[in-house]
Design a protein around this motif. Structure first.
Motif, PDB file in Angstrom:
ATOM      1  N   PHE A   1       0.818  -1.211   0.000  1.00 35.83           N
ATOM      2  CA  PHE A   1       0.000   0.000   0.000  1.00 35.83           C
ATOM      3  C   PHE A   1       0.850   1.258   0.000  1.00 35.83           C
ATOM      4  O   PHE A   1       1.930   1.293   0.588  1.00 35.83           O
ATOM      5  CB  PHE A   1      -0.918   0.016   1.225  1.00 35.83           C
ATOM      6  N   ASP A   2       0.307   2.284  -0.653  1.00 35.88           N
ATOM      7  CA  ASP A   2       0.886   3.620  -0.574  1.00 35.88           C
ATOM      8  C   ASP A   2       0.296   4.298   0.665  1.00 35.88           C
ATOM      9  O   ASP A   2      -0.919   4.343   0.829  1.00 35.88           O
ATOM     10  CB  ASP A   2       0.533   4.406  -1.838  1.00 35.88           C
TER      11      ASP A   2
ATOM     12  N   GLY B   1       6.127  -5.976   7.495  1.00 35.21           N
ATOM     13  CA  GLY B   1       5.752  -6.495   8.809  1.00 35.21           C
ATOM     14  C   GLY B   1       4.866  -5.569   9.612  1.00 35.21           C
ATOM     15  O   GLY B   1       4.899  -5.594  10.842  1.00 35.21           O
ATOM     16  N   VAL B   2       4.064  -4.742   8.954  1.00 37.99           N
ATOM     17  CA  VAL B   2       3.146  -3.853   9.677  1.00 37.99           C
ATOM     18  C   VAL B   2       1.930  -4.663  10.122  1.00 37.99           C
ATOM     19  O   VAL B   2       1.188  -5.186   9.296  1.00 37.99           O
ATOM     20  CB  VAL B   2       2.701  -2.667   8.795  1.00 37.99           C
ATOM     21  N   GLU B   3       1.798  -4.795  11.441  1.00 37.70           N
ATOM     22  CA  GLU B   3       0.756  -5.682  11.973  1.00 37.70           C
ATOM     23  C   GLU B   3      -0.330  -4.934  12.721  1.00 37.70           C
ATOM     24  O   GLU B   3      -1.391  -5.488  12.989  1.00 37.70           O
ATOM     25  CB  GLU B   3       1.390  -6.741  12.897  1.00 37.70           C
ATOM     26  N   ASN B   4      -0.081  -3.694  13.132  1.00 34.25           N
ATOM     27  CA  ASN B   4      -1.126  -2.982  13.876  1.00 34.25           C
ATOM     28  C   ASN B   4      -1.169  -1.493  13.518  1.00 34.25           C
ATOM     29  O   ASN B   4      -0.275  -0.972  12.845  1.00 34.25           O
ATOM     30  CB  ASN B   4      -0.961  -3.205  15.388  1.00 34.25           C
ATOM     31  N   LEU B   5      -2.209  -0.836  14.012  1.00 37.82           N
ATOM     32  CA  LEU B   5      -2.459   0.561  13.651  1.00 37.82           C
ATOM     33  C   LEU B   5      -1.402   1.506  14.202  1.00 37.82           C
ATOM     34  O   LEU B   5      -1.070   2.509  13.569  1.00 37.82           O
ATOM     35  CB  LEU B   5      -3.826   0.990  14.173  1.00 37.82           C
TER      36      LEU B   5
ATOM     37  N   LEU C   1      -1.473  -6.472   8.991  1.00 36.88           N
ATOM     38  CA  LEU C   1      -2.565  -5.527   9.228  1.00 36.88           C
ATOM     39  C   LEU C   1      -3.450  -5.428   7.990  1.00 36.88           C
ATOM     40  O   LEU C   1      -4.678  -5.416   8.092  1.00 36.88           O
ATOM     41  CB  LEU C   1      -2.004  -4.134   9.566  1.00 36.88           C
ATOM     42  N   PHE C   2      -2.824  -5.357   6.848  1.00 43.79           N
ATOM     43  CA  PHE C   2      -3.563  -5.225   5.590  1.00 43.79           C
ATOM     44  C   PHE C   2      -3.994  -6.590   5.075  1.00 43.79           C
ATOM     45  O   PHE C   2      -5.134  -6.806   4.718  1.00 43.79           O
ATOM     46  CB  PHE C   2      -2.699  -4.537   4.536  1.00 43.79           C
ATOM     47  N   SER C   3      -3.039  -7.491   5.020  1.00 41.45           N
ATOM     48  CA  SER C   3      -3.338  -8.827   4.519  1.00 41.45           C
ATOM     49  C   SER C   3      -2.122  -9.726   4.658  1.00 41.45           C
ATOM     50  O   SER C   3      -0.990  -9.284   4.479  1.00 41.45           O
ATOM     51  CB  SER C   3      -3.725  -8.758   3.035  1.00 41.45           C
ATOM     52  N   MET C   4      -2.373 -10.986   4.957  1.00 36.85           N
ATOM     53  CA  MET C   4      -1.314 -11.981   4.836  1.00 36.85           C
ATOM     54  C   MET C   4      -1.117 -12.251   3.348  1.00 36.85           C
ATOM     55  O   MET C   4      -1.951 -11.877   2.529  1.00 36.85           O
ATOM     56  CB  MET C   4      -1.722 -13.264   5.547  1.00 36.85           C
ATOM     57  N   PRO C   5      -0.009 -12.902   2.998  1.00 36.50           N
ATOM     58  CA  PRO C   5       0.120 -13.341   1.608  1.00 36.50           C
ATOM     59  C   PRO C   5      -1.076 -14.240   1.261  1.00 36.50           C
ATOM     60  O   PRO C   5      -1.515 -15.026   2.102  1.00 36.50           O
ATOM     61  CB  PRO C   5       1.423 -14.154   1.610  1.00 36.50           C
TER      62      PRO C   5
ATOM     63  N   PHE D   1     -12.998   2.797   1.368  1.00 39.08           N
ATOM     64  CA  PHE D   1     -12.328   4.060   1.627  1.00 39.08           C
ATOM     65  C   PHE D   1     -11.021   3.847   2.359  1.00 39.08           C
ATOM     66  O   PHE D   1     -10.995   3.573   3.540  1.00 39.08           O
ATOM     67  CB  PHE D   1     -13.238   4.993   2.409  1.00 39.08           C
ATOM     68  N   GLY D   2      -9.951   3.980   1.636  1.00 39.15           N
ATOM     69  CA  GLY D   2      -8.621   3.966   2.218  1.00 39.15           C
ATOM     70  C   GLY D   2      -8.427   2.870   3.242  1.00 39.15           C
ATOM     71  O   GLY D   2      -8.885   1.752   3.055  1.00 39.15           O
ATOM     72  N   PHE D   3      -7.750   3.226   4.324  1.00 35.60           N
ATOM     73  CA  PHE D   3      -7.413   2.238   5.333  1.00 35.60           C
ATOM     74  C   PHE D   3      -8.539   2.029   6.338  1.00 35.60           C
ATOM     75  O   PHE D   3      -8.390   1.272   7.272  1.00 35.60           O
ATOM     76  CB  PHE D   3      -6.135   2.657   6.079  1.00 35.60           C
ATOM     77  N   ARG D   4      -9.660   2.723   6.141  1.00 34.10           N
ATOM     78  CA  ARG D   4     -10.729   2.638   7.114  1.00 34.10           C
ATOM     79  C   ARG D   4     -11.169   1.196   7.344  1.00 34.10           C
ATOM     80  O   ARG D   4     -11.512   0.802   8.442  1.00 34.10           O
ATOM     81  CB  ARG D   4     -11.932   3.459   6.641  1.00 34.10           C
ATOM     82  N   GLN D   5     -11.105   0.417   6.240  1.00 35.38           N
ATOM     83  CA  GLN D   5     -11.541  -0.979   6.366  1.00 35.38           C
ATOM     84  C   GLN D   5     -10.639  -1.791   7.294  1.00 35.38           C
ATOM     85  O   GLN D   5     -11.025  -2.847   7.758  1.00 35.38           O
ATOM     86  CB  GLN D   5     -11.588  -1.625   4.995  1.00 35.38           C
TER      87      GLN D   5
END
Ligand code: C2E
Ligand code: MG
Ligand code: MG
Ligand code: MG
Length: 289
Positions: free
Chosen positions: A48-49, A238-242, A260-264, A281-285
């Motif tokens: 993600f950007d 490795g971003v796992e949390n907000l 946080l976004f998705s596993m592979p 909408f963006g990262f809201r999900q």
């Protein structure tokens, strides 16, 4: 009594050793036929950007499912493939498959998607690498500038002068280049400046404790500032949390990937995510509001 216990321990140890040796041997044998037997496949992790919160690409991660051993992690079989030379056909398979899948996504309307592909030490050190890579890319029809070749910092620094030449020839083919796992090897800063690279990926070991360990937070800040100074695009893994996400956004890190976004995920599951994503909408999900 002590002696007999010692004897037992020794036996146990010998058993473990031969168990480990035979696993290695069996994996080595199995790897030779893994492609032709359809046991190798790819998963894709979205990238993600952080400014636009858009899904801008994926990283291809190779998987091996063996009927006897189950799912084997690439951390185990890539070194084995490197030692046995199997990495050459395996790496070609990964490159072709990742490009073909991304080409399908492009054709389905997601023409902005990048594809990041990992190159191992031996794969990267091949003679005339660019001359081997470019025909495969052209054959799949994908635009070379959508491809990001990843090598680790350790591989890049092993023989930095020759790495610079190889990276230059790859870049002449139009692909972009990323340094993976940055911060875990020994980089000479003067070489980092000379490397014709586009993206610097901050290793996940620094991201993990970003909110709790002030030293890790400082390291990430400094790596990020260094990358910005060298005009590189910075990517955190490795971003796992907000909290980690907010920290990285505050630091102006451009890109991120992580659980946080998705596993592979499989190509099919990635296709579903692509179909959903623009309508949300963006990262809201992911819980960011
Ligand atoms: P890498 O390129 O640094 O890939 C990132 C690894 O972190 C992946 O492990 C990924 O599944 C994992 N990961 C992603 N998000 C998170 C997260 O939020 N938290 C944590 N803890 N981990 C996360 P994976 O798939 O097991 O791959 C391990 C390594 O194997 C890769 O590290 C890469 O060096 C190598 N590898 C994977 N696929 C290939 C390939 O096709 N070719 C080559 N040569 N190497 C590959
Ligand atoms: Mg990688
Ligand atoms: Mg990495
Ligand atoms: Mg790694």
């Amino acid at each position: 009594r002590a002696k007999s216990q010692g004897g037992q321990r020794y036996l146990f140890y010998a058993d473990e050793l031969s168990g480990r040796a035979s696993r290695r041997y069996m994996l080595e044998l199995g790897l030779r036929h893994a492609i032709s037997r359809g046991q190798i496949y790819l998963e894709f992790q979205p990238v993600f950007d952080l400014a636009s919160e858009k899904l801008i690409g994926t990283e291809a991660l190779v998987r091996w499912r063996n009927p006897e051993f189950g799912l084997i992690r690439p951390d185990e079989f890539i070194p084995l493939a490197d030692e046995t030379g199997m990495i050459i056909p395996l790496g070609e398979w990964v490159l072709r498959e990742a490009c073909l899948q991304t080409q399908r996504w492009h054709a389905a309307g997601y023409s902005h998607l990048n594809i990041a592909i990992n190159f191992s030490a031996i794969q990267f050190r091949q003679e005339k690498l660019a001359e081997k890579v470019l025909p495969i890319i052209l054959e799949t029809g994908i635009a070379p500038d959508r491809i990001e070749v990843e090598i680790t910092e350790t591989v890049a620094m092993q023989d930095a002068e020759s790495a610079i030449q190889t990276l230059k020839s790859l870049k002449n083919s139009g692909v972009r280049v990323a340094i993976d796992d940055f911060g875990t090897g020994y980089s000479s800063l003067s070489y980092l400046r000379k490397f014709p690279i586009d993206i610097l990926k901050i290793d996940k070991s620094f991201v993990r404790d970003i909110e709790t360990d002030p030293d890790d937070a400082s390291i990430v800040r400094v790596i990020n500032a260094l990358g910005h100074a060298l005009r590189l695009e910075m990517q955190a893994e490795g971003v796992e949390n907000l909290e980690q996400l907010k920290f990285l956004q505050n630091e102006g890190c451009q890109r991120a990937q992580g659980y946080l976004f998705s596993m592979p995920r499989s190509a099919e599951a990635m296709t579903e995510m692509l179909a959903q994503y623009p309508s949300q909408f963006g990262f809201r999900q992911f819980g960011t509001t």
